[in-house]
Design an enzyme around this catalytic site. Sequence first.
Site, PDB file in Angstrom:
ATOM      1  N   ARG A  18      15.716  37.308  34.722  1.00  0.00           N
ATOM      2  CA  ARG A  18      15.202  36.131  34.650  1.00  0.00           C
ATOM      3  C   ARG A  18      13.815  35.926  33.853  1.00  0.00           C
ATOM      4  NH1 ARG A  18      14.925  35.795  41.161  1.00  0.00           N
ATOM      5  NH2 ARG A  18      17.323  35.630  41.858  1.00  0.00           N
ATOM      6  N   ARG A  22      11.681  29.821  34.865  1.00  0.00           N
ATOM      7  CA  ARG A  22      10.590  29.105  35.814  1.00  0.00           C
ATOM      8  C   ARG A  22       9.231  29.833  35.750  1.00  0.00           C
ATOM      9  NH1 ARG A  22      13.191  30.981  41.709  1.00  0.00           N
ATOM     10  NH2 ARG A  22      13.129  33.227  41.373  1.00  0.00           N
ATOM     11  N   ARG A  31      12.189  21.558  31.067  1.00  0.00           N
ATOM     12  CA  ARG A  31      12.832  20.845  32.064  1.00  0.00           C
ATOM     13  C   ARG A  31      12.268  19.736  32.490  1.00  0.00           C
ATOM     14  NH1 ARG A  31      15.908  20.762  34.362  1.00  0.00           N
ATOM     15  NH2 ARG A  31      16.148  22.085  36.311  1.00  0.00           N
ATOM     16  N   ASP A  68      23.723  30.242  34.835  1.00  0.00           N
ATOM     17  CA  ASP A  68      23.955  30.620  36.055  1.00  0.00           C
ATOM     18  C   ASP A  68      25.088  31.204  36.443  1.00  0.00           C
ATOM     19  OD1 ASP A  68      22.056  30.050  38.708  1.00  0.00           O
ATOM     20  OD2 ASP A  68      24.047  29.880  39.547  1.00  0.00           O
ATOM     21  N   TYR A 155      28.436  32.994  48.418  1.00  0.00           N
ATOM     22  CA  TYR A 155      27.938  31.715  48.351  1.00  0.00           C
ATOM     23  C   TYR A 155      28.802  30.639  48.609  1.00  0.00           C
ATOM     24  CZ  TYR A 155      23.524  32.857  45.781  1.00  0.00           C
ATOM     25  OH  TYR A 155      22.411  33.378  45.422  1.00  0.00           O
TER      26      TYR A 155
END
Length: 360
Positions: A18, A22, A31, A68, A155
């Site tokens: 990661r 973010r 973004r 992702d 998921y």
Amino acid sequence: MRALRGDRPEVTPVWFMRQAGRSLPEYRALRATGGTMLEACLDPAMASEITLQPVRRHQVDAAVFFSDIVVPLKLVGLGVEIVAGRGPVFSEPVRTAAQIADLVRIDPALVDERGEQVAAAVARTTEMLAEEGERRGEALPLIGFAGAPFTLAAYLVEGGPSKDHLGARSLIHSDPAAWSDLVAWLAEVTGRFLALQVRAGASAGQLFDSWAGAVNPEDYRRAVLPASAAAFEPVRALEIAGVPSVSGVADVPLIHFGVGTGEILADMASIGVDALGVDYRVPLDVARARIAEDLTLQGNLDPALLFAPDGARRAGVDAVLRAGTAARAHVFNLGHGVPMDTDPDVLTDVVRQVHEWRMP
């Protein structure tokens, strides 16, 4: 790449899971120009730029492709979105034998047929990495990645994130045949997604099994590990011009990583991978003692130390580097992903410390 293949460079290589995303202000600014997370993943210009941002800022030794794990499921037509603050959410959970039977009729080859934007993003990224590498005087590889079948199934069955993944764990026992069909299909879908990245230029591949630690060891070996092994097969089957090969098959280093997997590290290491990612709960020297294979180890600084005082963080980095000497080679990383609120300057300092460290 040398470290992943078992050679120990004088300077320990480092990248972070990661690292692209973010935690970086430049990511948030980009973004903010619009679009959803999945749209960003499928925009070659945006995905490549986001992938390069941490390479430029932190001077890490590899890029990890900005994408992702649910992208291949989006490609084959499933209704999924990444909800801010929650994660992947599916419009229709898959919980019954009938639903699974319908799902597995979808041709996994759609990943290749509809993956042009992914391939374009990888190709564009590798070109940008080559340019950056020329400026730095070193090669900068791209690490591709995909989600392991169990994590994707967790998921899908829940319809979104879950604390205990009880739905997937229950399905293993309530309908073993349906479970087997589901993870076999997911193995081919996610394996094709990883192979697509490698074929387009990624130099290595990592399989993320974020929720594997939720399964007890016996169930893991019986109902999870075979599908994870199968997910690597599309990459192993590749024959790529210009890529080193073994018996005609592309020699692409493969990394297996999971969270909470201290009790199953030996199993995770047993399926012919080159490197084992270890989370922050098990020291690397202890992990090495638990596995029979002589693999490169990756990890495993506790992300919490990124918020600790400088002295505590630096001591933690040093401890990880020392424990990593137990393995044939070591790729420094966190024991999980970069937290959103991480100070980017702290990550840059960690990279600097790792690069300055030398094996005693």
